[in-house]
Design a protein around this motif. Structure first.
Motif, mmCIF file in Angstrom:
data_model
loop_
_atom_site.group_PDB
_atom_site.id
_atom_site.type_symbol
_atom_site.label_atom_id
_atom_site.label_comp_id
_atom_site.label_asym_id
_atom_site.label_seq_id
_atom_site.Cartn_x
_atom_site.Cartn_y
_atom_site.Cartn_z
ATOM 1 N N THR A 159 -12.803 -10.113 1.178
ATOM 2 C CA THR A 159 -11.592 -10.596 1.952
ATOM 3 C C THR A 159 -10.396 -9.790 0.993
ATOM 4 O O THR A 159 -9.091 -8.847 1.675
ATOM 5 C CB THR A 159 -10.841 -12.482 1.857
ATOM 6 N N ASP A 160 -9.964 -9.217 -0.240
ATOM 7 C CA ASP A 160 -9.811 -8.965 -1.246
ATOM 8 C C ASP A 160 -8.965 -7.914 -0.490
ATOM 9 O O ASP A 160 -8.158 -6.956 -0.939
ATOM 10 C CB ASP A 160 -9.176 -9.991 -2.222
ATOM 11 N N GLN A 161 -11.178 -6.981 -0.870
ATOM 12 C CA GLN A 161 -10.681 -5.791 -1.181
ATOM 13 C C GLN A 161 -10.168 -5.449 0.687
ATOM 14 O O GLN A 161 -9.755 -4.305 0.751
ATOM 15 C CB GLN A 161 -12.528 -5.615 -0.583
ATOM 16 N N LEU A 162 -10.334 -5.706 1.796
ATOM 17 C CA LEU A 162 -10.240 -5.422 3.036
ATOM 18 C C LEU A 162 -8.723 -5.862 3.205
ATOM 19 O O LEU A 162 -7.729 -4.933 3.922
ATOM 20 C CB LEU A 162 -10.845 -6.221 3.683
ATOM 21 N N ARG A 163 -7.893 -6.729 2.526
ATOM 22 C CA ARG A 163 -6.438 -6.971 2.648
ATOM 23 C C ARG A 163 -5.846 -5.417 1.975
ATOM 24 O O ARG A 163 -4.934 -4.868 1.901
ATOM 25 C CB ARG A 163 -6.210 -7.836 1.608
ATOM 26 N N ILE A 164 -6.590 -5.149 0.510
ATOM 27 C CA ILE A 164 -5.805 -4.013 0.227
ATOM 28 C C ILE A 164 -6.249 -2.931 0.735
ATOM 29 O O ILE A 164 -5.452 -1.951 0.660
ATOM 30 C CB ILE A 164 -6.327 -3.873 -1.184
ATOM 31 N N ILE A 165 -6.919 -3.262 1.155
ATOM 32 C CA ILE A 165 -7.629 -1.386 1.702
ATOM 33 C C ILE A 165 -6.589 -1.294 2.872
ATOM 34 O O ILE A 165 -6.493 -0.268 3.204
ATOM 35 C CB ILE A 165 -9.152 -1.481 2.672
ATOM 36 N N GLY A 166 -6.344 -2.030 3.633
ATOM 37 C CA GLY A 166 -5.209 -1.984 4.941
ATOM 38 C C GLY A 166 -4.070 -1.389 4.013
ATOM 39 O O GLY A 166 -3.444 -0.826 5.254
ATOM 40 N N LEU A 167 -3.793 -2.412 2.957
ATOM 41 C CA LEU A 167 -2.504 -2.341 2.865
ATOM 42 C C LEU A 167 -2.082 -0.799 2.143
ATOM 43 O O LEU A 167 -1.356 0.074 2.169
ATOM 44 C CB LEU A 167 -1.895 -2.861 1.485
ATOM 45 N N VAL A 168 -3.215 -0.228 1.341
ATOM 46 C CA VAL A 168 -3.044 1.342 1.333
ATOM 47 C C VAL A 168 -3.597 2.535 2.356
ATOM 48 O O VAL A 168 -2.673 2.809 2.490
ATOM 49 C CB VAL A 168 -4.382 1.379 0.590
ATOM 50 N N GLU A 169 -3.702 2.071 3.012
ATOM 51 C CA GLU A 169 -4.102 2.903 4.746
ATOM 52 C C GLU A 169 -2.803 2.674 5.108
ATOM 53 O O GLU A 169 -1.882 3.991 5.952
ATOM 54 C CB GLU A 169 -5.160 1.725 5.411
ATOM 55 N N LEU A 186 -0.080 8.239 -4.761
ATOM 56 C CA LEU A 186 -0.711 7.514 -5.517
ATOM 57 C C LEU A 186 -1.080 5.958 -5.260
ATOM 58 O O LEU A 186 0.277 5.381 -5.311
ATOM 59 C CB LEU A 186 -0.704 7.401 -6.694
ATOM 60 N N ALA A 187 -2.153 5.285 -5.154
ATOM 61 C CA ALA A 187 -1.931 4.367 -4.867
ATOM 62 C C ALA A 187 -2.727 3.363 -5.468
ATOM 63 O O ALA A 187 -3.998 3.704 -6.246
ATOM 64 C CB ALA A 187 -2.174 3.848 -3.334
ATOM 65 N N LYS A 188 -2.185 1.765 -5.735
ATOM 66 C CA LYS A 188 -3.684 0.837 -6.052
ATOM 67 C C LYS A 188 -4.752 0.745 -5.136
ATOM 68 O O LYS A 188 -4.410 0.067 -4.160
ATOM 69 C CB LYS A 188 -2.538 -0.258 -6.851
ATOM 70 N N VAL A 189 -5.784 0.687 -6.060
ATOM 71 C CA VAL A 189 -7.075 -0.187 -4.494
ATOM 72 C C VAL A 189 -7.879 -0.488 -5.704
ATOM 73 O O VAL A 189 -7.348 -0.875 -6.635
ATOM 74 C CB VAL A 189 -8.028 1.381 -4.002
ATOM 75 N N LEU A 190 -9.120 -1.180 -4.782
ATOM 76 C CA LEU A 190 -10.197 -2.243 -6.056
ATOM 77 C C LEU A 190 -11.513 -1.302 -6.266
ATOM 78 O O LEU A 190 -11.896 -0.365 -4.878
ATOM 79 C CB LEU A 190 -10.209 -3.273 -5.226
ATOM 80 N N GLN A 191 -11.662 -1.160 -7.369
ATOM 81 C CA GLN A 191 -13.624 -0.105 -7.269
ATOM 82 C C GLN A 191 -14.022 -1.376 -5.993
ATOM 83 O O GLN A 191 -14.384 -2.516 -5.753
ATOM 84 C CB GLN A 191 -13.926 -0.764 -8.346
ATOM 85 N N SER A 219 -9.911 -3.859 -18.854
ATOM 86 C CA SER A 219 -11.706 -3.728 -18.592
ATOM 87 C C SER A 219 -11.930 -4.760 -17.764
ATOM 88 O O SER A 219 -13.048 -4.078 -16.995
ATOM 89 C CB SER A 219 -11.797 -3.442 -19.725
ATOM 90 N N GLY A 220 -11.317 -6.023 -17.321
ATOM 91 C CA GLY A 220 -12.135 -6.435 -16.861
ATOM 92 C C GLY A 220 -11.984 -6.251 -15.182
ATOM 93 O O GLY A 220 -13.181 -7.130 -14.532
ATOM 94 N N SER A 221 -11.008 -5.504 -14.959
ATOM 95 C CA SER A 221 -10.606 -5.506 -13.765
ATOM 96 C C SER A 221 -11.200 -4.814 -12.696
ATOM 97 O O SER A 221 -11.220 -4.071 -13.232
ATOM 98 C CB SER A 221 -8.685 -5.785 -13.855
ATOM 99 N N SER A 222 -11.080 -5.299 -11.240
ATOM 100 C CA SER A 222 -11.711 -4.403 -10.996
ATOM 101 C C SER A 222 -11.062 -2.970 -9.902
ATOM 102 O O SER A 222 -10.913 -1.984 -9.082
ATOM 103 C CB SER A 222 -12.515 -4.772 -8.885
ATOM 104 N N GLU A 223 -9.633 -2.749 -10.840
ATOM 105 C CA GLU A 223 -8.547 -1.954 -10.573
ATOM 106 C C GLU A 223 -8.773 -0.568 -10.602
ATOM 107 O O GLU A 223 -9.658 -0.552 -11.235
ATOM 108 C CB GLU A 223 -6.976 -2.912 -11.095
ATOM 109 N N LEU A 224 -8.439 -0.250 -9.575
ATOM 110 C CA LEU A 224 -8.368 1.594 -9.496
ATOM 111 C C LEU A 224 -7.342 2.371 -9.020
ATOM 112 O O LEU A 224 -6.750 1.591 -8.097
ATOM 113 C CB LEU A 224 -10.006 1.791 -9.199
ATOM 114 N N TYR A 225 -7.220 3.675 -9.458
ATOM 115 C CA TYR A 225 -6.518 4.299 -8.571
ATOM 116 C C TYR A 225 -6.735 5.126 -8.123
ATOM 117 O O TYR A 225 -7.463 5.740 -7.931
ATOM 118 C CB TYR A 225 -5.413 4.527 -9.515
ATOM 119 N N VAL A 226 -6.489 5.358 -6.510
ATOM 120 C CA VAL A 226 -6.530 6.557 -6.010
ATOM 121 C C VAL A 226 -5.625 7.314 -6.025
ATOM 122 O O VAL A 226 -4.595 7.327 -5.373
ATOM 123 C CB VAL A 226 -6.933 6.346 -4.098
#
Length: 244
Positions: A159-169, A186-191, A219-226
């Motif tokens: 759910t969190d991945q879908l929500r952040i993808i929607g926000l990035v879009e 430049l935007a934050k996404v999740l791995q 390091s333990g975060s799935s945070e990534l940037y595109v």
């Protein structure tokens, strides 16, 4: 590396422990404990940055050379202002009046305290009038659109991945409305959360798209940037395929 970055500010590497209060959830207790033991948090306080996130942009820019003097920058979801601070310094917008180079416009639904070289607007970037207003305030198209926004976490990974993808879009669509040719996003996404449709859209509208994980991201975060660079221009002006 400075002393703060080494995590030894107090001379000893003793981890602070936070007692769980009755009014505090386990998740918030763990977050607070991470904050207290995070060397970037201590370093940000010592060096005057509003958040540890400032170092993420600094490290990304050291690799990508994204921010340059004289640029026009838009920072989405800017509060409390760490990224805006870095951008203003990099493009020279924080110089004394008469010497200023470049502009930084910060947008957020939340209030943000004033800072040198940054013009802030408390508004929703999804407002249909926002792109035109930004172009007017900037005096033309933007060179870079930054987004360190993240949707409120639910704790459910998918759910969190879908929500952040929607926000990035939505942020990418906004960026394409206000960027000039050659601009960057430049935007934050999740791995594991950058879906095929988003990447396809970015690759259509930008010459190069890549992922970056700065050291300041835990390091333990799935945070990534595109990072998408080389904006091809708005499609309504150049044709449906986005080619210039």
């Amino acid at each position: 590396m400075t002393q703060g970055a080494s995590g030894r500010d107090g001379g000893n590497s003793l981890k602070a422990r936070v007692k769980t209060a009755k009014s505090r959830t386990l998740a918030s207790t763990l977050w607070l404990q991470r904050q207290l033991n995070d060397p970037y948090v201590a370093r940000a306080k010592r060096e005057g940055y509003r958040s540890r996130a400032a170092y993420k942009l600094i490290e990304i820019d050291e690799r990508a050379h994204l921010l340059k003097p004289g640029q026009k920058i838009v920072d989405l979801g800017a509060a409390p202002g760490g990224w805006s601070q870095v951008a203003a310094a990099k493009i020279g917008a924080d110089k004394p009046k008469g010497e200023a180079k470049g502009k930084v416009f910060a947008i957020d639904l939340l209030e943000m305290a004033p800072m040198p070289g940054v013009e802030f607007r408390q508004m929703d970037f999804l407002d249909p009038a926002a792109p035109q207003l930004l172009r007017e305030w900037l005096g033309g198209p933007a060179d870079v659109v930054l987004s360190d926004m993240a949707a409120n976490a639910t704790g459910h990974k998918k759910t969190d991945q879908l929500r952040i993808i929607g926000l990035v879009e939505l942020a990418a669509e906004f960026a394409c409305e206000i960027l000039g040719p050659g601009g960057a996003f430049l935007a934050k996404v999740l791995q594991g959360g950058t879906d095929t449709a988003l990447l396809a859209r970015l690759k259509r509208d930008f010459a190069q798209v890549k992922h970056i994980k700065p050291p300041a991201s835990r390091s333990g975060s799935s945070e990534l940037y595109v990072l998408a660079t080389g904006f091809r221009g708005r499609r309504e002006a150049t044709g449906e395929d986005g080619a210039g």
